[in-house]
Design a protein around this motif. Structure first.
Motif, PDB file in Angstrom:
ATOM      1  N   PRO A 145     -88.568 -37.880 -50.147  1.00 32.12           N
ATOM      2  CA  PRO A 145     -87.794 -37.107 -49.168  1.00 32.12           C
ATOM      3  C   PRO A 145     -87.023 -35.979 -49.854  1.00 32.12           C
ATOM      4  O   PRO A 145     -86.667 -36.082 -51.034  1.00 32.12           O
ATOM      5  N   LYS A 146     -86.759 -34.923 -49.129  1.00 31.65           N
ATOM      6  CA  LYS A 146     -86.124 -33.732 -49.688  1.00 31.65           C
ATOM      7  C   LYS A 146     -84.789 -34.040 -50.355  1.00 31.65           C
ATOM      8  O   LYS A 146     -84.433 -33.446 -51.381  1.00 31.65           O
ATOM      9  N   ASP A 147     -84.028 -35.000 -49.791  1.00 32.90           N
ATOM     10  CA  ASP A 147     -82.702 -35.319 -50.332  1.00 32.90           C
ATOM     11  C   ASP A 147     -82.723 -36.510 -51.288  1.00 32.90           C
ATOM     12  O   ASP A 147     -81.683 -37.062 -51.634  1.00 32.90           O
ATOM     13  N   SER A 148     -83.911 -36.904 -51.758  1.00 36.91           N
ATOM     14  CA  SER A 148     -84.018 -38.077 -52.628  1.00 36.91           C
ATOM     15  C   SER A 148     -83.455 -37.803 -54.020  1.00 36.91           C
ATOM     16  O   SER A 148     -83.622 -36.716 -54.571  1.00 36.91           O
ATOM     17  N   PRO A 149     -82.814 -38.804 -54.627  1.00 36.12           N
ATOM     18  CA  PRO A 149     -82.330 -38.656 -56.001  1.00 36.12           C
ATOM     19  C   PRO A 149     -83.440 -38.908 -57.035  1.00 36.12           C
ATOM     20  O   PRO A 149     -83.234 -38.699 -58.232  1.00 36.12           O
ATOM     21  N   ILE A 150     -84.614 -39.367 -56.574  1.00 35.79           N
ATOM     22  CA  ILE A 150     -85.730 -39.641 -57.472  1.00 35.79           C
ATOM     23  C   ILE A 150     -86.256 -38.332 -58.045  1.00 35.79           C
ATOM     24  O   ILE A 150     -86.598 -37.404 -57.312  1.00 35.79           O
ATOM     25  N   THR A 151     -86.316 -38.245 -59.378  1.00 35.03           N
ATOM     26  CA  THR A 151     -86.817 -37.024 -60.025  1.00 35.03           C
ATOM     27  C   THR A 151     -87.947 -37.287 -61.010  1.00 35.03           C
ATOM     28  O   THR A 151     -88.608 -36.348 -61.454  1.00 35.03           O
ATOM     29  N   SER A 152     -88.183 -38.556 -61.355  1.00 32.38           N
ATOM     30  CA  SER A 152     -89.199 -38.875 -62.354  1.00 32.38           C
ATOM     31  C   SER A 152     -89.743 -40.279 -62.133  1.00 32.38           C
ATOM     32  O   SER A 152     -89.181 -41.072 -61.363  1.00 32.38           O
ATOM     33  N   PHE A 153     -90.813 -40.598 -62.830  1.00 31.17           N
ATOM     34  CA  PHE A 153     -91.395 -41.931 -62.732  1.00 31.17           C
ATOM     35  C   PHE A 153     -90.451 -42.988 -63.292  1.00 31.17           C
ATOM     36  O   PHE A 153     -90.464 -44.137 -62.851  1.00 31.17           O
ATOM     37  N   ALA A 154     -89.601 -42.615 -64.245  1.00 30.35           N
ATOM     38  CA  ALA A 154     -88.641 -43.565 -64.804  1.00 30.35           C
ATOM     39  C   ALA A 154     -87.671 -44.059 -63.739  1.00 30.35           C
ATOM     40  O   ALA A 154     -87.159 -45.185 -63.823  1.00 30.35           O
ATOM     41  N   ASP A 155     -87.445 -43.249 -62.707  1.00 31.55           N
ATOM     42  CA  ASP A 155     -86.529 -43.632 -61.640  1.00 31.55           C
ATOM     43  C   ASP A 155     -87.109 -44.709 -60.719  1.00 31.55           C
ATOM     44  O   ASP A 155     -86.412 -45.217 -59.836  1.00 31.55           O
ATOM     45  N   LEU A 156     -88.395 -45.052 -60.916  1.00 34.35           N
ATOM     46  CA  LEU A 156     -89.036 -46.058 -60.062  1.00 34.35           C
ATOM     47  C   LEU A 156     -88.820 -47.482 -60.561  1.00 34.35           C
ATOM     48  O   LEU A 156     -89.221 -48.436 -59.887  1.00 34.35           O
ATOM     49  N   GLU A 157     -88.196 -47.627 -61.717  1.00 38.23           N
ATOM     50  CA  GLU A 157     -87.970 -48.959 -62.272  1.00 38.23           C
ATOM     51  C   GLU A 157     -87.259 -49.855 -61.256  1.00 38.23           C
ATOM     52  O   GLU A 157     -86.180 -49.531 -60.767  1.00 38.23           O
ATOM     53  N   GLY A 158     -87.913 -50.975 -60.915  1.00 36.50           N
ATOM     54  CA  GLY A 158     -87.327 -51.946 -60.000  1.00 36.50           C
ATOM     55  C   GLY A 158     -87.321 -51.534 -58.544  1.00 36.50           C
ATOM     56  O   GLY A 158     -86.775 -52.248 -57.697  1.00 36.50           O
ATOM     57  N   LYS A 159     -87.936 -50.406 -58.209  1.00 36.05           N
ATOM     58  CA  LYS A 159     -87.902 -49.905 -56.832  1.00 36.05           C
ATOM     59  C   LYS A 159     -89.291 -49.982 -56.191  1.00 36.05           C
ATOM     60  O   LYS A 159     -90.313 -50.046 -56.874  1.00 36.05           O
ATOM     61  N   ALA A 160     -89.316 -49.957 -54.861  1.00 38.32           N
ATOM     62  CA  ALA A 160     -90.563 -49.981 -54.106  1.00 38.32           C
ATOM     63  C   ALA A 160     -91.157 -48.575 -54.049  1.00 38.32           C
ATOM     64  O   ALA A 160     -90.439 -47.595 -53.827  1.00 38.32           O
ATOM     65  N   VAL A 161     -92.459 -48.475 -54.254  1.00 38.35           N
ATOM     66  CA  VAL A 161     -93.165 -47.199 -54.194  1.00 38.35           C
ATOM     67  C   VAL A 161     -94.485 -47.428 -53.467  1.00 38.35           C
ATOM     68  O   VAL A 161     -95.161 -48.432 -53.703  1.00 38.35           O
ATOM     69  N   THR A 162     -94.849 -46.543 -52.568  1.00 38.39           N
ATOM     70  CA  THR A 162     -96.091 -46.718 -51.822  1.00 38.39           C
ATOM     71  C   THR A 162     -97.248 -46.093 -52.598  1.00 38.39           C
ATOM     72  O   THR A 162     -97.114 -45.051 -53.247  1.00 38.39           O
ATOM     73  N   THR A 163     -98.411 -46.762 -52.516  1.00 35.76           N
ATOM     74  CA  THR A 163     -99.624 -46.313 -53.194  1.00 35.76           C
ATOM     75  C   THR A 163    -100.827 -46.644 -52.308  1.00 35.76           C
ATOM     76  O   THR A 163    -100.681 -47.307 -51.271  1.00 35.76           O
ATOM     77  N   THR A 164    -102.004 -46.188 -52.727  1.00 37.48           N
ATOM     78  CA  THR A 164    -103.239 -46.599 -52.064  1.00 37.48           C
ATOM     79  C   THR A 164    -104.028 -47.488 -53.016  1.00 37.48           C
ATOM     80  O   THR A 164    -104.085 -47.230 -54.228  1.00 37.48           O
ATOM     81  N   THR A 165    -104.629 -48.520 -52.473  1.00 36.09           N
ATOM     82  CA  THR A 165    -105.347 -49.515 -53.266  1.00 36.09           C
ATOM     83  C   THR A 165    -106.479 -48.875 -54.055  1.00 36.09           C
ATOM     84  O   THR A 165    -107.279 -48.112 -53.520  1.00 36.09           O
ATOM     85  N   GLY A 166    -106.543 -49.182 -55.358  1.00 41.79           N
ATOM     86  CA  GLY A 166    -107.621 -48.685 -56.202  1.00 41.79           C
ATOM     87  C   GLY A 166    -107.434 -47.277 -56.707  1.00 41.79           C
ATOM     88  O   GLY A 166    -108.290 -46.760 -57.430  1.00 41.79           O
ATOM     89  N   SER A 167    -106.319 -46.634 -56.369  1.00 39.72           N
ATOM     90  CA  SER A 167    -106.088 -45.248 -56.781  1.00 39.72           C
ATOM     91  C   SER A 167    -105.663 -45.179 -58.242  1.00 39.72           C
ATOM     92  O   SER A 167    -105.167 -46.146 -58.828  1.00 39.72           O
ATOM     93  N   THR A 168    -105.857 -43.997 -58.833  1.00 42.43           N
ATOM     94  CA  THR A 168    -105.401 -43.772 -60.205  1.00 42.43           C
ATOM     95  C   THR A 168    -103.899 -43.961 -60.309  1.00 42.43           C
ATOM     96  O   THR A 168    -103.395 -44.507 -61.295  1.00 42.43           O
ATOM     97  N   ALA A 169    -103.167 -43.531 -59.283  1.00 43.73           N
ATOM     98  CA  ALA A 169    -101.712 -43.694 -59.285  1.00 43.73           C
ATOM     99  C   ALA A 169    -101.328 -45.163 -59.367  1.00 43.73           C
ATOM    100  O   ALA A 169    -100.421 -45.544 -60.120  1.00 43.73           O
ATOM    101  N   SER A 170    -102.017 -45.990 -58.599  1.00 40.65           N
ATOM    102  CA  SER A 170    -101.723 -47.417 -58.596  1.00 40.65           C
ATOM    103  C   SER A 170    -102.018 -48.049 -59.950  1.00 40.65           C
ATOM    104  O   SER A 170    -101.237 -48.863 -60.465  1.00 40.65           O
ATOM    105  N   ILE A 171    -103.148 -47.669 -60.542  1.00 36.10           N
ATOM    106  CA  ILE A 171    -103.523 -48.209 -61.847  1.00 36.10           C
ATOM    107  C   ILE A 171    -102.500 -47.807 -62.906  1.00 36.10           C
ATOM    108  O   ILE A 171    -102.068 -48.621 -63.729  1.00 36.10           O
ATOM    109  N   TRP A 172    -102.094 -46.520 -62.894  1.00 41.34           N
ATOM    110  CA  TRP A 172    -101.132 -46.052 -63.893  1.00 41.34           C
ATOM    111  C   TRP A 172     -99.795 -46.772 -63.742  1.00 41.34           C
ATOM    112  O   TRP A 172     -99.196 -47.193 -64.736  1.00 41.34           O
ATOM    113  N   LEU A 173     -99.321 -46.913 -62.525  1.00 39.48           N
ATOM    114  CA  LEU A 173     -98.048 -47.594 -62.310  1.00 39.48           C
ATOM    115  C   LEU A 173     -98.110 -49.053 -62.775  1.00 39.48           C
ATOM    116  O   LEU A 173     -97.153 -49.570 -63.358  1.00 39.48           O
ATOM    117  N   THR A 174     -99.234 -49.717 -62.516  1.00 41.69           N
ATOM    118  CA  THR A 174     -99.400 -51.111 -62.933  1.00 41.69           C
ATOM    119  C   THR A 174     -99.238 -51.251 -64.439  1.00 41.69           C
ATOM    120  O   THR A 174     -98.641 -52.219 -64.933  1.00 41.69           O
TER     121      THR A 174
END
Length: 298
Positions: A145-174
């Motif tokens: 969202p435009k007003d989100s404080p998230i600026t990097s992947f490091a900010d995802l630690e311990g947080k929920a993030v949406t992905t699509t099954t089998g995607s490169t994004a999902s594999i990298w995050l795993t």
């Protein structure tokens, strides 16, 4: 499946304009005659009289269902161009909607002849399919969202993030952000909507898709350094040398004609997004190459 995917335009606020037919070429494309790409079309495909291609139907601007209920997008144009080379008509493309999870099984069970479905090259995937030469390049970023404080992947630690099954994004995050709590969906529209309804602090996906989404949805923005950057290739069955040879010859012809860039401009009409990704499209004088090292570097 078309009906289910048809609502994607309303959710993503994507325009279907600019997805016109490919420019006719004097060498036969658009004339109703097959085009000699420099390699013979495999006999089994020739016998069927059509080219069966697995494509994304929920992934604008690459493959989606337009307002008229028809397949449209960058990779849809590529699939139809291949069919035009093979049989002289774009209508010879038999398009099957696939997802990141089922595209390879659809190929290996011979339900399709070819995958053109936003498939990044990875050494793991190359164990089950043969990759064509690449035609596009992409990496993973975050849509928030435009007003989100998230600026990097490091900010995802311990947080929920949406992905699509089998995607490169999902594999990298795993592998690289193990404490992130992935909320995975089969469809891109579902993952995007879930982020919008606060089921995840971000939506992780290919940067090109996210840039287009942000350009159409002013209340979102793209953040994060690119991760898992790797070119996209078409997938053929492992060991199917005749098919791979023909596909690679067709890709080289499209690259020489600058077809990939023309199709990208038709389907991604935002000039800013075009400028961002011009160098990531296979073009005359711009050949893409797969990485030789580890893709999923953290």
């Amino acid at each position: 499946m078309k009906a289910k995917a048809a609502g994607l335009l309303a959710i993503l606020v994507m325009a279907a304009a600019g997805c016109g037919a490919a420019t006719e070429e004097a060498d036969g494309a658009g004339s109703g005659r097959p085009v000699d790409v420099g390699a013979p079309l495999p006999a089994d495909v020739q016998a069927k009289g059509q080219l069966a291609v697995g494509v994304k139907c929920d992934y604008p601007p690459f493959g989606y269902i337009d307002e008229g209920g028809e397949e449209a997008g960058f990779e849809i144009e590529i699939a139809r161009r291949l069919a035009e080379y093979a049989f002289g008509t774009t209508g010879s493309a038999k398009l099957t909607c696939v997802t990141g999870a089922n595209r390879v099984p659809q190929l290996t069970t011979k339900r399709i002849d070819l995958i053109i479905a936003t498939m990044n090259y990875t050494p793991e995937r190359a164990k089950t399919v043969d990759f064509s030469t690449p035609y596009f390049n992409s990496g993973v970023k975050l849509l928030v969202p435009k007003d989100s404080p998230i600026t990097s992947f490091a900010d995802l630690e311990g947080k929920a993030v949406t992905t699509t099954t089998g995607s490169t994004a999902s594999i990298w995050l795993t592998q690289c952000v193990k404490s992130a709590k992935q909320v995975a969906f089969a469809q891109t529209s579902e993952a995007f909507s879930a982020m919008r309804s606060n089921r995840g602090v971000a939506f992780a996906q290919d940067d090109t898709l996210l840039a287009e989404l942000a350009s159409k949805n002013a209340d979102t923005k793209v953040v994060g350094d690119e991760k898992a950057g790797s070119p996209w290739g078409m997938g053929v069955r492992k060991g199917d040398k005749p098919m791979l040879t023909w596909v690679n010859a067709a890709i080289e012809k499209m690259r020489a004609e600058d077809f990939f860039w023309q199709a990208f401009q038709r389907t991604v009409t935002d000039k800013g997004v075009q400028q961002q990704f011009q160098k990531f499209v296979a073009r005359p004088g711009n050949s893409l190459e797969y990485p030789t090292g580890e893709i999923f570097q953290c």
